[in-house]
Structures are given as structure tokens and as C-alpha cells.
Design a protein around this motif. Structure first.
Motif, short mmCIF file in Angstrom:
data_model
loop_
_atom_site.label_atom_id
_atom_site.label_comp_id
_atom_site.label_asym_id
_atom_site.label_seq_id
_atom_site.Cartn_x
_atom_site.Cartn_y
_atom_site.Cartn_z
N GLY A 23 9.31 26.44 -53.59
CA GLY A 23 10.31 27.44 -54.31
C GLY A 23 10.48 28.13 -52.86
O GLY A 23 9.72 28.49 -52.23
N GLY A 24 11.76 28.91 -52.73
CA GLY A 24 12.13 29.77 -52.00
C GLY A 24 11.96 30.97 -51.77
O GLY A 24 10.63 30.85 -52.52
N SER A 25 11.43 31.26 -50.55
CA SER A 25 10.42 32.77 -50.93
C SER A 25 11.25 34.03 -51.50
O SER A 25 12.33 34.26 -51.48
CB SER A 25 10.47 33.42 -49.19
OG SER A 25 12.23 33.57 -48.58
N GLY A 26 10.39 34.69 -52.06
CA GLY A 26 10.33 35.95 -53.17
C GLY A 26 10.78 34.64 -54.80
O GLY A 26 11.24 35.73 -55.39
N ARG A 48 5.77 41.86 -63.57
CA ARG A 48 6.79 42.89 -63.75
C ARG A 48 6.21 44.36 -62.17
O ARG A 48 5.08 45.09 -62.80
CB ARG A 48 7.93 44.18 -64.29
CG ARG A 48 8.87 45.22 -63.92
CD ARG A 48 9.88 45.36 -64.87
NE ARG A 48 9.83 45.18 -65.99
CZ ARG A 48 11.74 44.69 -65.90
NH1 ARG A 48 12.30 44.95 -64.73
NH2 ARG A 48 12.02 43.28 -66.21
N TYR A 49 6.54 44.39 -61.15
CA TYR A 49 5.69 45.33 -60.33
C TYR A 49 6.01 46.51 -60.06
O TYR A 49 7.45 46.74 -61.42
CB TYR A 49 5.52 44.73 -58.54
CG TYR A 49 5.36 43.65 -58.94
CD1 TYR A 49 4.18 44.06 -58.46
CD2 TYR A 49 6.35 42.87 -58.23
CE1 TYR A 49 3.40 42.57 -57.85
CE2 TYR A 49 5.24 41.35 -57.55
CZ TYR A 49 3.75 41.90 -57.68
OH TYR A 49 3.24 39.89 -56.70
N GLY A 50 5.06 47.37 -59.76
CA GLY A 50 5.55 48.52 -60.42
C GLY A 50 6.80 49.43 -59.73
O GLY A 50 7.81 50.90 -60.43
N SER A 59 3.75 33.48 -54.44
CA SER A 59 2.40 33.86 -54.15
C SER A 59 2.38 35.00 -55.29
O SER A 59 0.65 35.46 -55.91
CB SER A 59 2.42 34.74 -52.81
OG SER A 59 3.32 34.10 -52.26
N THR A 60 2.63 35.52 -56.20
CA THR A 60 2.85 36.53 -57.36
C THR A 60 1.27 35.77 -58.50
O THR A 60 0.49 35.98 -58.74
CB THR A 60 3.89 37.20 -57.89
OG1 THR A 60 4.06 38.25 -57.04
CG2 THR A 60 3.39 37.73 -58.87
N LEU A 61 2.48 34.94 -58.72
CA LEU A 61 1.01 33.89 -59.22
C LEU A 61 0.16 32.90 -58.84
O LEU A 61 -0.65 32.95 -59.62
CB LEU A 61 2.37 32.27 -59.79
CG LEU A 61 2.11 31.48 -60.40
CD1 LEU A 61 1.91 31.92 -61.65
CD2 LEU A 61 2.94 29.83 -60.84
N GLY A 116 9.42 47.82 -60.46
CA GLY A 116 10.59 47.86 -61.27
C GLY A 116 10.45 45.96 -61.07
O GLY A 116 11.18 45.69 -61.41
N THR A 117 10.43 45.57 -60.04
CA THR A 117 11.05 43.81 -59.54
C THR A 117 10.36 42.80 -60.76
O THR A 117 9.10 43.05 -61.46
CB THR A 117 10.16 43.68 -57.85
OG1 THR A 117 10.98 44.42 -56.96
CG2 THR A 117 10.59 42.12 -57.65
N LEU A 118 11.08 42.33 -61.31
CA LEU A 118 10.88 41.13 -61.99
C LEU A 118 10.24 39.82 -61.16
O LEU A 118 10.75 39.36 -60.58
CB LEU A 118 11.58 40.77 -62.86
CG LEU A 118 11.07 39.90 -64.32
CD1 LEU A 118 9.64 40.28 -64.99
CD2 LEU A 118 11.94 39.96 -64.64
#
Ligand code: ADP
Ligand code: ADP
Length: 219
Positions: free
Chosen positions: A35-38, A10-12, A42-44, A14-16
Motif C-alpha cells: 500500500g502507498g505510504s501513509g 487514532r494517534y494523539g 507500519s502502524t499495523l 487526531g490522525t486516524l
């Protein structure tokens, strides 16, 4: 063996971005993530690279948690990100600062030969085409022979001809010492062509579906 267990980010703001993702990648496996964008691809990769800390869960390489960037994990991005003030060979040798100069030069030369651009060792980044520059980025990532190579849409900025060339070349590079490769791509055909297994990340964070493709194109 790379083990991802109940990984959550979870980013600062609030985005999970990832919700309890679990995944194991075998040594020498080529895994594609689509998978679709967003959806958190990239986070993974950033969490596997140790560039970002998980909110919960862990990434372990041979049992050891990855908490910071480390030499066993190499990274290639969509853009080559070469340093313009260094020659191609100097860019490739950048991660070898701990070695004597002669050793750096030899290893950088070997890596450039592996990716097919040995003749450009003394060239400047601006003198290379997009495909050549991406080959240099592959050489820079592989020069230390990382156990795991992470590729974040490495070919999507290239024209179709160059892209196919580099896709074939990536399989050849895999044959060099058979590193584990994790490839993020939005090109489903590229994923099916290159990967042993394709992981589909669903837009709802944490939903992953995997499909097994037994080595279609492996040399
Ligand atoms: P993908 O690579 O699949 O496009 P990302 O991992 O880039 O997905 O992003 C997943 C979600 O996390 C998106 O909603 C995105 O907006 C958000 N996100 C990515 N990076 C950050 C960040 N540094 N801060 C806040 N939110 C982010
Ligand atoms: P686009 O229309 O998206 O520009 P193409 O239709 O030319 O690209 O190719 C789509 C996909 O076909 C490629 O991304 C690749 O996965 C696959 N492909 C076909 N032939 C080859 C090849 N010789 N080497 C690697 N990939 C190939």
C-alpha cells in the motif's frame, strides 16, 4: 493463529491511521502487506508487535490479546538496528539474557549459521555490509524462534542484487521451522514473489483488499 479484529488506531494528534481493520493470518502463512505510504502499514505492524495500543479492537495470538511486546513475536526493520558496541554474536544473543552464557552462545551461533554469516560472529556491526547486517538482524529476530516474524520493509534499503539474495534466503529461513511471517513492503513484485497472500491497504483508512496467491516460490 493471529487474529486482528476491528482494529482501529487514532494517534494523539487526531490522525486516524487504521479504521476497523480485520484480518486473520494462519500459522506458517507468509502474508505481504502493500500500500502507498501513509496508509497505515507500519502502524499495523507496531500494533501486532505490541509496541502501540489500539484505540479499538484487538490483536490476538492464539486467542490471547497482544498488549505488550512478547517473545513469540519477532521484528525486523528496514535498518538492522544493531548495537555498535556489541559484536554480531552478542547482538544476536541480546534477547537470550535469561539463559546461561554457554546456551546463549550456542543458540546465537546456530542462528548466525542459519542466516549464512557464522564467520562474522566476532565481528563488529560496522564491519558488515548492509546485506550482512540485515542477515544479522534476521538472526537476532529468529534466535528465540518466534511464532510470528514481522518484517517492515526489510530489504528496501538494499541494492537489487543483495535484495534478491535476501528474498531467496528469507524463504529458506521460513523452511527452518515455518514461522508465520508478515511482510510490509512497497515492492509489489517482492510481495508476489514471497507471499502466500497479499493484503492491499487502501489510502482510506480501514479499506483492505486481499488477493490469494498460492505459494508461488515456497521451497
Ligand atoms: P505507512 O507505514 O503505510 O507509511 P504509517 O502507519 O506510518 O503508514 O502512518 C499512517 C498514518 O498515521 C499517516 O498519516 C502518518 O502520518 C500517521 N502517523 C504515523 N505514526 C504517527 C504518530 N506516532 N503520531 C501521529 N501520527 C502518526
Ligand atoms: P528494482 O528495479 O526495483 O531495483 P528488480 O527489477 O531487479 O528491482 O527486481 C524487481 C523484483 O523482482 C524484486 O523485488 C523481486 O521481487 C523480483 N525477483 C526477481 N528475481 C528474483 C529472485 N531470484 N529472487 C527474489 N526475487 C526476485
Amino acid at each position: 493463529m493471529l487474529d486482528i479484529t476491528t482494529l482501529t488506531k487514532r494517534y494523539g494528534n487526531g490522525t486516524l491511521a487504521l479504521d476497523t481493520v480485520s484480518l486473520s493470518v494462519a500459522p506458517g502463512e507468509i502474508l505481504a502487506i502493500v500500500g502507498g505510504s501513509g496508509c497505515g502499514k507500519s502502524t499495523l505492524l507496531r500494533l501486532i508487535a505490541g509496541l502501540e495500543a489500539p484505540s479499538r479492537g484487538a490483536v490476538r495470538l492464539n486467542g490471547e490479546p497482544i498488549t505488550a511486546p512478547r517473545p513469540e513475536v519477532g521484528l525486523v526493520f528496514q535498518e538492522p538496528r544493531l548495537m555498535p558496541w556489541l559484536t554480531i554474536a552478542e547482538n544476536v544473543a541480546f534477547g537470550l539474557a535469561h539463559l546461561p552464557k554457554a546456551g546463549q552462545k550456542r543458540l546465537a551461533g546456530d542462528a548466525l549459521e542459519r542466516v549464512g554469516i557464522a564467520a562474522f560472529a566476532g565481528a563488529w556491526p560496522r564491519e558488515l555490509s548492509g546485506g550482512m547486517a540485515q542477515r544479522a538482524a534476521l538472526a537476532r529476530a529468529l534466535v528465540t524462534r518466534p511464532e510470528v516474524l514481522l518484517l517492515d520493509e526489510p530489504f528496501s534499503a538494499l541494492d537489487a542484487f543483495t535484495r534478491h539474495d535476501l528474498q531467496d534466503h528469507l524463504l529458506e529461513l521460513w523452511g527452518w521451522y515455518q514461522p508465520t511471517m508478515i511482510l510490509v513492503t512497497h515492492d509489489i513484485e517482492e510481495a508476489l514473489f514471497l507471499a502466500d497472500r497479499v493484503v492491499v491497504m487502501q489510502p482510506r483508512p480501514g479499506r483492505v483488499r486481499t488477493e490469494v496467491r498460492p505459494g508461488l516460490a515456497r521451497p
